[in-house]
Design an enzyme around this catalytic site. Structure first.
Site, PDB file in Angstrom:
ATOM      1  N   LYS A   1       3.839 -21.024   9.063  1.00 27.74           N
ATOM      2  CA  LYS A   1       4.348 -21.374   7.742  1.00 27.74           C
ATOM      3  C   LYS A   1       4.853 -22.809   7.680  1.00 27.74           C
ATOM      4  O   LYS A   1       4.552 -23.537   6.736  1.00 27.74           O
ATOM      5  CB  LYS A   1       5.434 -20.384   7.333  1.00 27.74           C
ATOM      6  CG  LYS A   1       4.867 -18.979   7.236  1.00 27.74           C
ATOM      7  CD  LYS A   1       5.905 -17.919   6.990  1.00 27.74           C
ATOM      8  CE  LYS A   1       5.266 -16.539   7.049  1.00 27.74           C
ATOM      9  NZ  LYS A   1       4.908 -16.142   8.430  1.00 27.74           N
TER      10      LYS A   1
ATOM     11  N   ASP B   1       4.871 -16.775   2.897  1.00 20.71           N
ATOM     12  CA  ASP B   1       6.082 -16.349   3.596  1.00 20.71           C
ATOM     13  C   ASP B   1       6.601 -15.101   2.888  1.00 20.71           C
ATOM     14  O   ASP B   1       5.982 -14.603   1.952  1.00 20.71           O
ATOM     15  CB  ASP B   1       7.128 -17.464   3.629  1.00 20.71           C
ATOM     16  CG  ASP B   1       7.475 -17.960   2.241  1.00 20.71           C
ATOM     17  OD1 ASP B   1       7.299 -17.214   1.258  1.00 20.71           O
ATOM     18  OD2 ASP B   1       7.934 -19.110   2.132  1.00 20.71           O
TER      19      ASP B   1
END
Length: 212
Positions: free
Chosen positions: A121, A139
């Site tokens: 991420k 996420d």
DNA sequence: ATCCCGAGGG
DNA sequence: CCCTCTGGAT
């Protein structure tokens, strides 16, 4: 309504609200952006903003940062939580940037993910925001919103990422990540969420969603 | 008192 | 997969 129409509608709403989403913490420089994103993992932007000035006064480039005492870094970033691990990561990652990448943040997904403290991420945000490469990582915030908006099954973050990458055109990915994050924070938060107050949930939200 | 969150490790 | 790591927020 067809899913593609819904997606177009959602893109429209996001685009109107956040035509040009600000880069996280206003760091255009890849190195400070990388550090800021790494720190903001479990911390609000506002809180990260309270100590990044001190951190970047200590060192705002890997050449200087690699020589700083990890305890000094830890003392500064303490308010963000997970500080022992992250201070070590910042120190280590800076040394690796200097030794393996001439002190530059690599514009390369795999090379970024090899850095300590940098996962899928964080790497994705750096690639899209610092280098404007179409990257889009889901996420848990985005995962939750995609489920609420009926765009994914909510099974796993990985599956949601596949679903959203298929639904949203690649050219929207760079802005999309931050647009969804900022939208979520303002209208569709993890806790204390009121579907009627959310411009997307109020139209497209699944029935019977309670709190998170 | 419990939740949040991503990275990393078992 | 499942768990831990921090400390602020709720």
């Amino acid at each position: 309504m067809k899913k593609s129409e819904k997606v177009a509608d959602i893109l429209n709403i996001l685009q109107k609200l956040y035509p040009k989403p600000p880069i996280p913490l206003n760091h255009k420089d890849p190195y400070t952006l990388l550090i800021a994103v790494l720190l903001s993992a479990q911390c609000t932007d506002a809180r990260v903003n309270t100590f990044t000035p001190a951190l970047f006064e200590l060192a705002d480039n890997p050449f200087d940062m690699m020589h700083k005492d990890v305890d000094d870094i830890k003392a500064i970033i303490r308010p963000c939580g997970l500080s022992p691990r992250k201070s070590k990561a910042i120190s280590e990652l800076s040394r690796i940037l200097v030794e393996k990448h001439q002190g530059q943040v690599p514009c390369d997904f795999d090379a970024l993910e090899e850095l300590p403290g940098v996962g899928h991420k964080t790497a994705s945000v750096v690639m899209s925001q610092a280098f404007e490469v179409p990257a889009f990582a889901v996420d848990t915030h985005i995962h939750r919103l995609a489920y609420r908006w009926g765009l994914s099954t909510g099974k796993s973050v990985e599956q949601t990422e596949k679903d959203l990458k298929r639904l949203f055109p690649k050219e929207t990915w760079i802005a999309l990540h931050l647009q969804i994050i900022y939208f979520g924070r303002e209208f569709c938060p993890a806790r204390g969420h009121d579907p009627q107050a959310c411009p997307i949930c109020s139209i497209y939200g699944r029935k019977g969603i309670k709190k998170s």
